[in-house]
Structure formats: structure tokens, C-alpha cells
Design a protein around this motif. Sequence first.
Motif, PDB file in Angstrom:
ATOM      1  N   GLN A  17       7.134  -0.521   0.748  1.00  0.00           N
ATOM      2  CA  GLN A  17       7.486  -0.878   1.559  1.00  0.00           C
ATOM      3  C   GLN A  17       8.551  -2.475   0.392  1.00  0.00           C
ATOM      4  O   GLN A  17       9.325  -2.307   0.527  1.00  0.00           O
ATOM      5  N   ARG A  18       7.161  -2.687  -0.847  1.00  0.00           N
ATOM      6  CA  ARG A  18       7.760  -3.892  -1.642  1.00  0.00           C
ATOM      7  C   ARG A  18       9.794  -3.500  -2.442  1.00  0.00           C
ATOM      8  O   ARG A  18      11.222  -3.362  -2.563  1.00  0.00           O
ATOM      9  N   GLU A  41       7.635   8.622  -6.277  1.00  0.00           N
ATOM     10  CA  GLU A  41       7.009   8.127  -5.159  1.00  0.00           C
ATOM     11  C   GLU A  41       6.755   9.798  -4.784  1.00  0.00           C
ATOM     12  O   GLU A  41       6.754  10.593  -3.884  1.00  0.00           O
ATOM     13  N   PRO A  42       5.340   9.497  -4.649  1.00  0.00           N
ATOM     14  CA  PRO A  42       4.373  11.194  -3.505  1.00  0.00           C
ATOM     15  C   PRO A  42       4.896  11.170  -2.393  1.00  0.00           C
ATOM     16  O   PRO A  42       5.103  12.236  -2.194  1.00  0.00           O
ATOM     17  N   ARG A  46       9.204   9.460   1.810  1.00  0.00           N
ATOM     18  CA  ARG A  46       9.881   7.628   1.164  1.00  0.00           C
ATOM     19  C   ARG A  46      10.947   7.786  -0.267  1.00  0.00           C
ATOM     20  O   ARG A  46      11.530   7.744  -0.222  1.00  0.00           O
ATOM     21  N   SER A  64       5.242  11.120  -8.887  1.00  0.00           N
ATOM     22  CA  SER A  64       4.140  10.583  -9.001  1.00  0.00           C
ATOM     23  C   SER A  64       4.935   9.588 -10.566  1.00  0.00           C
ATOM     24  O   SER A  64       5.862  10.558 -11.195  1.00  0.00           O
ATOM     25  N   GLN A  83       0.394   0.293  -5.069  1.00  0.00           N
ATOM     26  CA  GLN A  83      -1.024  -0.763  -4.112  1.00  0.00           C
ATOM     27  C   GLN A  83      -1.483  -1.421  -5.593  1.00  0.00           C
ATOM     28  O   GLN A  83      -1.451  -0.548  -6.807  1.00  0.00           O
ATOM     29  N   ASP A  84      -1.958  -2.579  -5.321  1.00  0.00           N
ATOM     30  CA  ASP A  84      -2.632  -3.193  -5.801  1.00  0.00           C
ATOM     31  C   ASP A  84      -3.645  -2.600  -7.325  1.00  0.00           C
ATOM     32  O   ASP A  84      -3.727  -2.567  -8.364  1.00  0.00           O
ATOM     33  N   GLN A  86      -2.983   0.061  -8.510  1.00  0.00           N
ATOM     34  CA  GLN A  86      -2.550   1.870  -9.969  1.00  0.00           C
ATOM     35  C   GLN A  86      -1.641   0.432 -10.032  1.00  0.00           C
ATOM     36  O   GLN A  86      -0.191   1.319  -9.578  1.00  0.00           O
ATOM     37  N   HIS A  87      -1.672  -0.858 -10.474  1.00  0.00           N
ATOM     38  CA  HIS A  87      -0.127  -1.420 -11.263  1.00  0.00           C
ATOM     39  C   HIS A  87      -0.908  -1.099 -12.878  1.00  0.00           C
ATOM     40  O   HIS A  87       0.421  -0.979 -13.958  1.00  0.00           O
ATOM     41  N   GLU A 104       4.937  -6.085  -9.699  1.00  0.00           N
ATOM     42  CA  GLU A 104       4.225  -6.714  -8.542  1.00  0.00           C
ATOM     43  C   GLU A 104       3.024  -7.209  -9.228  1.00  0.00           C
ATOM     44  O   GLU A 104       2.143  -6.851  -9.731  1.00  0.00           O
ATOM     45  N   HIS A 194      -0.240 -16.553  -5.708  1.00  0.00           N
ATOM     46  CA  HIS A 194       0.941 -17.463  -6.075  1.00  0.00           C
ATOM     47  C   HIS A 194       0.464 -18.911  -5.754  1.00  0.00           C
ATOM     48  O   HIS A 194       0.597 -19.569  -6.798  1.00  0.00           O
ATOM     49  N   HIS A 409       9.973 -14.671   1.496  1.00  0.00           N
ATOM     50  CA  HIS A 409       9.474 -15.486   0.380  1.00  0.00           C
ATOM     51  C   HIS A 409      10.593 -17.189   0.640  1.00  0.00           C
ATOM     52  O   HIS A 409      10.569 -16.959  -0.678  1.00  0.00           O
TER      53      HIS A 409
HETATM   54  N1  LIG Z   1       5.623 -10.610  -4.483  1.00  0.00           N
HETATM   55  C1  LIG Z   1       4.867 -10.699  -3.334  1.00  0.00           C
HETATM   56  O1  LIG Z   1       4.732 -11.321  -2.820  1.00  0.00           O
HETATM   57  C2  LIG Z   1       4.079  -9.496  -2.678  1.00  0.00           C
HETATM   58  C3  LIG Z   1       4.016  -9.344  -1.168  1.00  0.00           C
HETATM   59  C4  LIG Z   1       3.663  -7.981  -0.592  1.00  0.00           C
HETATM   60  C5  LIG Z   1       3.594  -6.973  -1.869  1.00  0.00           C
HETATM   61  N2  LIG Z   1       2.640  -7.385  -3.242  1.00  0.00           N
HETATM   62  C6  LIG Z   1       2.385  -6.074  -3.469  1.00  0.00           C
HETATM   63  O2  LIG Z   1       3.261  -4.988  -3.883  1.00  0.00           O
HETATM   64  C7  LIG Z   1       2.373  -3.996  -4.072  1.00  0.00           C
HETATM   65  C8  LIG Z   1       3.284  -2.798  -3.204  1.00  0.00           C
HETATM   66  O3  LIG Z   1       3.070  -3.375  -2.175  1.00  0.00           O
HETATM   67  P1  LIG Z   1       3.621  -2.930  -0.819  1.00  0.00           P
HETATM   68  O4  LIG Z   1       4.028  -3.523   0.908  1.00  0.00           O
HETATM   69  O5  LIG Z   1       5.211  -2.175  -1.288  1.00  0.00           O
HETATM   70  O6  LIG Z   1       2.860  -1.054  -0.424  1.00  0.00           O
HETATM   71  P2  LIG Z   1       3.299  -0.013  -0.324  1.00  0.00           P
HETATM   72  O7  LIG Z   1       1.879   0.624   0.427  1.00  0.00           O
HETATM   73  O8  LIG Z   1       3.936  -0.203   0.934  1.00  0.00           O
HETATM   74  O9  LIG Z   1       3.753   1.129  -1.315  1.00  0.00           O
HETATM   75  C9  LIG Z   1       2.886   1.203  -2.881  1.00  0.00           C
HETATM   76  C10 LIG Z   1       3.847   2.852  -2.499  1.00  0.00           C
HETATM   77  O10 LIG Z   1       3.492   3.371  -3.818  1.00  0.00           O
HETATM   78  C11 LIG Z   1       3.343   4.525  -3.554  1.00  0.00           C
HETATM   79  N3  LIG Z   1       2.366   5.849  -5.279  1.00  0.00           N
HETATM   80  C12 LIG Z   1       1.256   5.561  -5.076  1.00  0.00           C
HETATM   81  N4  LIG Z   1       0.945   6.797  -5.687  1.00  0.00           N
HETATM   82  C13 LIG Z   1       2.563   6.629  -6.280  1.00  0.00           C
HETATM   83  C14 LIG Z   1       2.747   7.307  -8.031  1.00  0.00           C
HETATM   84  N5  LIG Z   1       1.606   7.538  -8.857  1.00  0.00           N
HETATM   85  N6  LIG Z   1       3.027   7.312  -8.250  1.00  0.00           N
HETATM   86  C15 LIG Z   1       4.454   6.623  -7.090  1.00  0.00           C
HETATM   87  N7  LIG Z   1       3.971   5.808  -6.619  1.00  0.00           N
HETATM   88  C16 LIG Z   1       2.908   5.917  -5.956  1.00  0.00           C
HETATM   89  C17 LIG Z   1       3.087   4.879  -2.578  1.00  0.00           C
HETATM   90  O11 LIG Z   1       3.262   6.640  -1.771  1.00  0.00           O
HETATM   91  C18 LIG Z   1       3.393   3.998  -1.539  1.00  0.00           C
HETATM   92  O12 LIG Z   1       4.257   4.361  -1.385  1.00  0.00           O
HETATM   93  C19 LIG Z   1       1.174  -4.244  -4.001  1.00  0.00           C
HETATM   94  O13 LIG Z   1       0.393  -4.607  -4.913  1.00  0.00           O
HETATM   95  C20 LIG Z   1       1.376  -5.815  -3.226  1.00  0.00           C
HETATM   96  O14 LIG Z   1      -0.027  -6.242  -2.859  1.00  0.00           O
HETATM   97  C21 LIG Z   1       3.586  -7.931  -3.772  1.00  0.00           C
END
Ligand SMILES: NC(=O)c1ccc[n+]([C@@H]2O[C@H](COP(=O)([O-])OP(=O)(O)OC[C@H]3O[C@@H](n4cnc5c(N)ncnc54)[C@H](O)[C@@H]3O)[C@@H](O)[C@H]2O)c1
Length: 471
Positions: A17-18, A41-42, A46, A64, A83-84, A86-87, A104, A194, A409
Motif C-alpha cells: 500500500q505505502r 516484492e514477493p 503487485r 525479495s 511490514q513493521d 521486516q524493516h 517507513e 508520530h 497525512h
Molecule cells: N508513515 C506512515 O504514516 C505510515 C502509514 C501507514 C503505514 N506505514 C508503515 O508502512 C509499512 C508498509 O505498510 P503497508 O500498508 O504498505 O504494508 P503492505 O503489507 O501493504 O506492504 C508491504 C509489502 O512488503 C512486501 N514484502 C514482504 N516480504 C518482502 C521481502 N522479503 N522483500 C520485499 N518485499 C516484501 C509484502 O508482500 C507487501 O506487498 C508498514 O511498516 C506500516 O506500518 C506507515
Amino acid sequence: MKSHKQPIKAVLIGAGQRGTEVYGAYAIKYPDQLKFVAVAEPNSQRRSKFAAIHHIPFKDQFESWEPLLTKSPLGQAALICTQDQQHTAPTIAALESGYDVLLEKPMATTPADCHLLVQTAEETGHQLHVCHVLRYTKHFQTMRDIVQSGKLGEVINISHRENVSWWHMAHSYVRGNWRKREETSPMILAKCCHDFDLFVWILGRQCKYLSSVGSLRHFRPENAPPGAPLRCLDGCPVSDTCQYYAPFIYIDLVPLWRNFAEGASGFQKHAVRSQLKAPKVIKSLNTILPILKEISDYKGWPRSVVTSDPTPERVRQALIDGPYGRCVYHCDNDVVDHQVVSMWFEGDISVTLTMHGHAHSETRTTRIEGTQATLISYFGLGGSWIETYEHRSGRKNHYNTSATNGTGHGGGDEQLMAAFIESIKQGNQTTARTTAKQALESHLMAFAADQARLETKIIFMENYRNESKFS
Ligand SMILES: NC(=O)c1ccc[n+]([C@@H]2O[C@H](COP(=O)([O-])OP(=O)(O)OC[C@H]3O[C@@H](n4cnc5c(N)ncnc54)[C@H](O)[C@@H]3O)[C@@H](O)[C@H]2O)c1
């Protein structure tokens, strides 16, 4: 000083999504600033969708992050949008490969990993920006300017609320990605890193100690309506009255359109209101006006999270067999739905943060009491404003702080990206409003608040900053 006339070349880790809808969209809107040259992206759907939109050759599409980030850099910037939990690993790999990184929030899900990321950025000499988008909004920048100017006198107390709307709570923290503390983050970290960051930034002071209370009060099996099945579409007896009935949220999109109606203006507002009253009419007219098609065939958040390419048939199917069709009282969630944090800041300033997931619409509201004036503020989807009330003169000042650039935001998403790109062009992070080291403090406060709640105790931040390097 480095100079780049060409757009900054970037690689995207995580086209979710982000990654897709915020940063991918930014590159499409501002092609002179940002160009994605590789993606990891796995999820093949997407990945190929992102690659097609950004014209990324097959050889630079990865399943990946590992094979992408362990070869020589393909660009200057890496955006880590996984995702959180996996940072940490991809961020370290990207910094060590030579990328400047936009990461993120939350930086990581343990204090030790957050410390490690700051240390790695310092050791490699590469930039690490954390997506604290609210620092980049007109609203919170104005609030900070007012406080720092001394117009309020000495700040005595801040009372700040993060009012998460009931349907956003259900979507993200009950049915969705951030519902389980151990698999993602505690909600106080995910949602409020935040806000902790804003307190430190606005006051220019640090927290000395804090305590916290909170619980998962509502979204529990014992609160399910009598006879409610495990899934909304399995013949729920309260489908006509339950606000959490999944088709009401994801097919009719009533709560989303209500929130949009609050924020829209002009014809857009009229169109969104008409969608609420007569969706069939909007559908029948959508070939004439593109804006009506955007509404009746809406494919953005939260639908895009429920299923990719969300046609009505796919959304319905996803509600039948996917996580977003589950009864909110029968999910495997365990994060809180309300929490309060009390903080004592340097300079004898008391601060409270109330976070909850039962608000009628998504807002952050703040009240700051100074010795010479009071500030109240509203930051919401329908626009934002700040008012100050001077004690001696009785004068009221009104500031319209609604976003003028982008919508995500409160305009913060776009401004953050602009600052990130500028920092890379300048070759240093000083033009950005935050460093990883500054971001660390807000994360440590969130971890401390979580621990304080679970253990019913006061956490002293000076000790915690050192001890948390190993936790
Ligand atoms: N800055 C902000 O205010 C804000 C707002 C919303 C979300 N976030 C954060 O942004 C991050 C992403 O959120 P999202 O909603 O886009 O999540 P999401 O689940 O939609 O996207 C994460 C993507 O990472 C991919 N992924 C998984 N394993 C992987 C790998 N080994 N290599 C590459 N890609 C891989 C997943 O398949 C998925 O498509 C989260 O940490 C979330 O908390 C931040």
C-alpha cells in the motif's frame, strides 16, 4: 555538494500500500524528481503491476530484497516499505550497499533494532530518513512555530488525542495487518510513534518519565451480538444494524464516503454526497464524468488492502474467504483499543496522550496551555485549523492549516518525499526535518509506554535510553 539534474533513481522494497500508492504515486506525479529503477516484492501481481507502471525491466524485478540489496547500488535511494517486523534487515543491507534510505515507521519493532539502525547509518555515513510524515505538515509545523515563538508564554500542559475512527480501527487493528502485537507492533508504537515525535519536536525538550494505562476493551468474543457467526457473510442476524458489517465498510464504502464528504469541496463534495444517497445514479452517470467513475469504481485504500485490483466481485469474494470479512468480535486480535500515556517533560511540563479506536472520524486534537495563551487544534480529514486565545487581550487568532499540497497525512506524505529527495541532492540530511537519531527517541517512548502499561509502572527515560540498547 552533489548535483542531480536528473530524477533521483530509487529502488523500492515492498510494493504494498505505502510503496505503491504513496511513493510510487509520487514518482508518477513528479517524474522529474523520482524514478524507480528496481523493485523487490514477493507478491507477483503487485511486483509486475509496479514494474509495468514504472517501466522497470525484468532483470531489475526481484522476489525479495536480498538479491537486490546485496549487489552494487542501482540508484541513490532505497525505500523500505515492508511490514513493521521486516524493516531492520533490508535497511541495514541498503545502508551497507551504499543507498540513502527512506524507511517507513516504525523503524523497527524492538528498541535494540532501532538503536542498531541509527548506529548503522552513522557507521556507513548514509542517510536514514524515517517517515515521520506529520513533521512535514503545515499543521504541526505551524503549531511548533507558535510554541517556539513564545506566543503562548511558558508551556505548562499538553493534552493530545489520537482519535482513530471506528472503521479504521476495525480495518487495521482488529481484522488487518496490525492486529497482533507479537506479529507486528504494539498499537501505541504503530500509531503513536508520530505523536511522541511531535511532542519532543514541538517542545524541543525530552521526556523524563512516563506511565500508561489501556486495554483491549471492545473487540472481544464476549461482546459479539447474539448469534453472530464468525464471518459477516455467513448469515449474520445483525447485518442491517452492525456498523462493522464488512459489506457496509468495503462494498458500500459508507464510512469512507462520509469521511471524504467531510474533506471534499465543490463538485467533489456534491458527488460524494450523492454517492452516499444514490449510488446507482452515480454509477449510471459515470461514463459521462470521469470523477463519478473514480467514485463508483473506487479502487484505493481500504479496498486495495482487501484484494488487489478490487472489482466488486473480488471484494465480495475476499469478504467471504479473507481476513476482512471476519466478525470483529471473532478475530485473533490482541492490540489495545484505548490507551492513555502520561508524560513528565523537562521544564515541568505535563503531557497526556489519549489514543483510541472508537472515534466517529479520523482526527488528532490538541490543547496546549501556556502561561499567556491557550492553543487548541484540530487535524482531520475535513481540513485542519489551529486557534490561540491570548489571556490578557482576549484576542483569538485563527490559522487555517489545511493541506495545500497532496492529501496523504495532511500533505505530509508529499512534503516528506520532497525533503528526502532534496537531502539526497544536497548530499546531507540537514534539509530534512528529522534524523534517525531523533526518530529513535519517539520509538523508545512508545516502547516504554507499552512496557509501562503492561507492568503498571513508571519508566524513567534516562535509564531506559541506555538499557533499551539490549532489549
Ligand atoms: N508513515 C506512515 O504514516 C505510515 C502509514 C501507514 C503505514 N506505514 C508503515 O508502512 C509499512 C508498509 O505498510 P503497508 O500498508 O504498505 O504494508 P503492505 O503489507 O501493504 O506492504 C508491504 C509489502 O512488503 C512486501 N514484502 C514482504 N516480504 C518482502 C521481502 N522479503 N522483500 C520485499 N518485499 C516484501 C509484502 O508482500 C507487501 O506487498 C508498514 O511498516 C506500516 O506500518 C506507515
